[in-house]
Design an enzyme around this catalytic site. Structure first.
Site, PDB file in Angstrom:
ATOM      1  N   HIS A  87       6.234   2.517  -5.830  1.00 12.50           N
ATOM      2  CA  HIS A  87       6.709   1.698  -6.943  1.00 12.50           C
ATOM      3  C   HIS A  87       5.607   1.587  -7.993  1.00 12.50           C
ATOM      4  CE1 HIS A  87      10.129   0.851  -4.638  1.00 12.50           C
ATOM      5  NE2 HIS A  87       9.983  -0.436  -4.373  1.00 12.50           N
ATOM      6  N   CYS A 119       8.732  -5.846  -1.752  1.00 18.00           N
ATOM      7  CA  CYS A 119       7.734  -4.798  -1.974  1.00 18.00           C
ATOM      8  C   CYS A 119       7.128  -4.863  -3.372  1.00 18.00           C
ATOM      9  CB  CYS A 119       8.333  -3.416  -1.709  1.00 18.00           C
ATOM     10  SG  CYS A 119       9.945  -3.147  -2.484  1.00 18.00           S
TER      11      CYS A 119
END
Length: 351
Positions: free
Chosen positions: A256, A130
């Site tokens: 994130h 990711c």
């Protein structure tokens, strides 16, 4: 023309988001099959208003399946992905199991869609990590303008990257902090760390930052950090890029964030970088510090674009640039990226 699609790991955070993204993007599904571990067998999930019963993942789960979206963990991918491919399905795997296999393409559709053709080698396509996905989406238009020599990246990663247990753990710790009245009025904790049975992490995550994602390797970096090194080189098809990463887990549920410092062969001005990124697929520039506008995790949650801001020239080197990059790690960092790969697969290869 519709396709038979299987979702392995359908009851997990990424698996459930894969199902939702298939619906949202109106993927041409004629038949869908939800697969999970034995403990989830028989559970009912919804797809396009219909109830689908979860089946146990085994080696015979893929008869008649065209595309198998895997988010069942590395061990299960190693065990069952070859069986799915042998049955005729193209596997798009979200784990780290196949990413560095030289015969398996590692794909971010905005960056290297041509690599999808390599699925013919083993019938498997790998979804990158990711944190790597959002970084290379931002790097690609800059790399095409001026070759990148070196990247130094620090990540601030949400707990959802660990899974449902970590989401529940953060929520539980915050609730207990509030219920115990742990705040002492000056913004500090009363030292309640260690009062709880940590399961997802080795330390409390609420109100804390852990510079530790995955296990440590012999070189002092964690596996998460080394994923960013190796995957970035493979995706950009340039093993000469030097990458140093520090991965940190922060008490955020989704999204994130990354501070990315880039060294180029030739200087790239902040103005030129904004122009390139504004025209890049999958990128949204949010960069007006004077108005307090910059990417934040709460803005990325639920979105499929990669947000880029704090674009500035590195004052410490002549050909350097700094970026702040944010994305929803469950969507673009996992589920959406996989479905985007599947969309290209059916458009360019499976028809």
């Amino acid at each position: 023309m519709g396709y038979s699609v299987a979702v392995a790991g359908a009851t997990g955070a990424v698996g459930q988001t894969m199902i939702r993204v298939l619906e949202e993007r109106d993927f041409p599904v004629d038949h869908i099959r939800f697969l999970a571990s034995e403990r989830s067998e028989g559970k009912e999930l919804q797809f396009r208003g219909k109830t689908v019963v979860v089946q146990r993942l085994d080696h015979d789960s893929f008869d008649g399946v065209d595309i198998a979206l895997f988010s069942a963990g590395g061990g299960r991918s190693l065990e069952f992905a070859p069986s799915a491919a042998k049955a005729g399905a193209v596997v798009i795997d979200n784990s780290s199991a196949w990413r560095m296999d030289p015969d398996v393409p590692l794909v971010v559709p905005e960056v290297n869609p041509h690599a999808i053709a390599g699925y013919r080698n083993k019938g498997i396509i790998a979804n990158p990590n990711c944190s790597t996905i959002q970084m290379v989406v931002a790097l690609k238009p800059l790399y095409d303008y001026s070759r990148i020599r070196r990247i130094v990246v620090s990540t601030y990663q949400a707990v959802s990257g660990t899974g449902q247990q970590a989401i529940h753990e953060l929520e539980s710790e915050v609730r207990q902090w509030v219920e115990k009245g742990c705040g002492n009025g000056d913004g500090r904790s009363k030292g309640w760390a260690g009062d709880f049975d940590y399961q997802a992490y080795p330390h409390q995550i609420a109100f804390n930052c852990l510079p530790h994602i995955d296990i440590f390797t012999d070189n002092g970096y964690t596996k998460e950090e080394m994923k960013m090194v190796n995957e970035t080189r493979k995706i950009l098809e340039d093993d000469s890029i030097m990458v140093s990463a520090t991965a940190v887990r922060v008490p955020v549920f989704y999204g994130h964030s990354e501070a990315v410092n880039i060294s180029f062969e030739e200087p790239v001005s902040a103005e030129k970088a904004r122009e390139l990124l504004s025209n890049a697929p999958g990128v949204k520039v949010v960069d007006d510090p004077a108005s307090n506008l910059y990417p934040m995790a709460i803005d990325a949650e639920g979105q499929d674009t990669t947000l880029v801001g704090r674009i500035r020239e590195d004052m410490s080197q002549p050909a350097g640039l700094d970026l702040w990059v944010v994305a929803d790690n469950i969507r673009k960092g996992a589920a959406t990226n996989a479905v985007q790969i599947a969309e290209i697969l059916i458009t360019d290869y499976l028809r």
